[in-house]
Design a protein around this motif. Structure first.
Motif, PDB file in Angstrom:
ATOM      1  N   ASP A   9       0.844  -1.197   0.000  1.00  0.00           N
ATOM      2  CA  ASP A   9       0.000   0.000   0.000  1.00  0.00           C
ATOM      3  C   ASP A   9       0.874   1.240   0.000  1.00  0.00           C
ATOM      4  OD1 ASP A   9       0.634   0.628   2.785  1.00  0.00           O
ATOM      5  OD2 ASP A   9      -0.771  -0.954   3.348  1.00  0.00           O
ATOM      6  N   SER A  10       0.238   2.398  -0.140  1.00  0.00           N
ATOM      7  CA  SER A  10       1.007   3.631  -0.290  1.00  0.00           C
ATOM      8  C   SER A  10       1.712   4.058   0.987  1.00  0.00           C
ATOM      9  CB  SER A  10       0.112   4.760  -0.801  1.00  0.00           C
ATOM     10  OG  SER A  10      -0.990   4.983   0.061  1.00  0.00           O
ATOM     11  N   LEU A  27      -1.582  -0.168  -3.541  1.00  0.00           N
ATOM     12  CA  LEU A  27      -2.949   0.157  -3.156  1.00  0.00           C
ATOM     13  C   LEU A  27      -2.945   1.523  -2.466  1.00  0.00           C
ATOM     14  CD1 LEU A  27      -5.827  -1.210  -2.971  1.00  0.00           C
ATOM     15  CD2 LEU A  27      -5.158  -1.892  -0.657  1.00  0.00           C
ATOM     16  N   PRO A  28      -3.646   2.516  -3.011  1.00  0.00           N
ATOM     17  CA  PRO A  28      -3.626   3.848  -2.391  1.00  0.00           C
ATOM     18  C   PRO A  28      -4.423   3.877  -1.094  1.00  0.00           C
ATOM     19  CG  PRO A  28      -5.141   3.839  -4.240  1.00  0.00           C
ATOM     20  CD  PRO A  28      -4.469   2.493  -4.239  1.00  0.00           C
ATOM     21  N   ASP A 264      12.933   8.971   1.254  1.00  0.00           N
ATOM     22  CA  ASP A 264      11.538   9.002   0.831  1.00  0.00           C
ATOM     23  C   ASP A 264      10.745   9.878   1.791  1.00  0.00           C
ATOM     24  OD1 ASP A 264      10.867   7.668  -1.477  1.00  0.00           O
ATOM     25  OD2 ASP A 264      10.502   5.743  -0.517  1.00  0.00           O
ATOM     26  N   PRO A 265       9.662  10.488   1.328  1.00  0.00           N
ATOM     27  CA  PRO A 265       8.733  11.117   2.273  1.00  0.00           C
ATOM     28  C   PRO A 265       8.099  10.053   3.166  1.00  0.00           C
ATOM     29  CG  PRO A 265       8.257  11.781   0.004  1.00  0.00           C
ATOM     30  CD  PRO A 265       9.216  10.642  -0.073  1.00  0.00           C
ATOM     31  N   LEU A 266       7.846  10.389   4.421  1.00  0.00           N
ATOM     32  CA  LEU A 266       7.057   9.506   5.269  1.00  0.00           C
ATOM     33  C   LEU A 266       5.642   9.410   4.715  1.00  0.00           C
ATOM     34  CD1 LEU A 266       8.104  10.437   8.903  1.00  0.00           C
ATOM     35  CD2 LEU A 266       7.879   8.111   8.046  1.00  0.00           C
ATOM     36  N   SER A 267       5.033   8.263   4.875  1.00  0.00           N
ATOM     37  CA  SER A 267       3.672   8.089   4.366  1.00  0.00           C
ATOM     38  C   SER A 267       2.746   9.096   5.036  1.00  0.00           C
ATOM     39  CB  SER A 267       3.187   6.669   4.641  1.00  0.00           C
ATOM     40  OG  SER A 267       2.924   6.494   6.009  1.00  0.00           O
ATOM     41  N   LEU A 268       1.722   9.502   4.300  1.00  0.00           N
ATOM     42  CA  LEU A 268       0.793  10.494   4.821  1.00  0.00           C
ATOM     43  C   LEU A 268      -0.002   9.972   6.010  1.00  0.00           C
ATOM     44  CD1 LEU A 268      -0.510  12.136   1.516  1.00  0.00           C
ATOM     45  CD2 LEU A 268       1.432  12.784   2.950  1.00  0.00           C
TER      46      LEU A 268
END
Length: 289
Positions: A9-10, A27-28, A264-268
């Motif tokens: 997932d995202s 999977l978003p 990477d950006p941390l996941s939202l």
């Protein structure tokens, strides 16, 4: 040899574009923002998310719907023999348990991995799954391998503000007020299931040193030491401030010369609880196939 689809997932930080390039299906994750549903990296970019967060919008995370999960699986199983599905940590969301329940109807063709990772370490699990599939392992073997490997990773996260932890009810207003007054930079850790307190720094510089020293300790005490073969992946994650992450990379490179460092950006889903300005340092032990 079975043809295996790798799904995550995202929360892994793998974008739709990177997933397509690498052959990983992403999977978003859904978000409710002021009662409107958005999907990460589909109709909600990192920039849009932080604009809404800054404006004080009411943001809530959610699990992927059952239909979004099973529809993706059904589509993939028209082309693939089996699926390895790697969701975010079961300790941080119910999406892993939900996926395991859905998979019970697929006669073993869908293997859901509960290896309790998120963000850059979850990303590495998806990349490891690709490597294991290429080596000829079937979905059940990949699941077993990744779950046995789950504790061969660490994440340390330094927060810039306590505001979002207070807003989400994860600390009391009094604790947040004291921390803000003292200008504390909490350092959190993810080891297995949960996000826990690790240390309190007085400055950003001190917090970064704490994270570097913690990773060094983990490598030396848990992962076989800093050997010449560089058998450890190093990763930096951040919320909203790429320039700060790049500066941190320079500092980490000085302490870990010769190591590749992924950013990477941390996941939202994590960012909405800790806010902008956070930095994380992580490591994963490289797998042997």
């Amino acid at each position: 040899m079975s043809k295996i689809a790798i799904v995550t997932d995202s929360n892994s930080g793998i974008t739709q574009a990177e997933g397509a390039r690498r052959g990983i299906h992403v999977l978003p994750m859904p978000f409710m923002i002021d009662e409107v549903t958005y999907y990460e990296d589909i109709d909600l970019t990192q920039e849009q998310f932080y604009e809404k967060l800054k404006s004080g919008a009411n943001i809530a995370t959610s699990q992927p719907s059952p239909d979004s999960v099973t529809s993706l699986w059904d589509k993939l199983l028209q082309e693939y023999d089996e699926i390895v599905h790697i969701p975010m940590s079961s300790g941080l969301s119910g999406s892993c348990q939900s996926a395991m329940a859905f998979a019970a109807d697929y006669d073993g063709r869908v293997q859901v991995v509960n290896n309790q990772r998120i963000s850059v370490t979850q990303r590495q699990s998806a990349l490891d799954a690709l490597q294991l599939a290429a080596a000829g392992k079937d979905a059940a073997q990949i699941k077993e391998f990744l779950e046995n490997d789950k504790f061969n990773s660490s994440i340390y996260i330094m927060l810039d503000t306590l505001y979002y932890l207070k807003k989400g009810g994860r600390i009391t207003p009094a604790a947040a007020a004291i921390g803000t007054m003292l200008r504390l930079k909490p350092v959190l850790t993810i080891q297995g299931e949960k996000l826990d307190a690790f240390a309190k720094a007085r400055t950003t510089s001190q917090g970064k040193t704490m994270m570097i020293n913690a990773i060094k300790k983990d490598i030396n005490e848990r992962f076989g030491g800093m050997t010449e073969d560089k058998h450890i992946w190093l990763q930096i994650a951040y919320t909203h401030d790429r320039a700060a992450a790049e500066q941190f990379r320079t500092e980490v490179e000085a302490e870990f010369p010769g190591y590749d460092i992924h950013i990477d950006p941390l996941s939202l889903s994590v960012a909405c609880h800790i806010g902008p300005g956070s930095l994380a340092l992580a490591c994963c032990k490289k797998i042997n196939v």
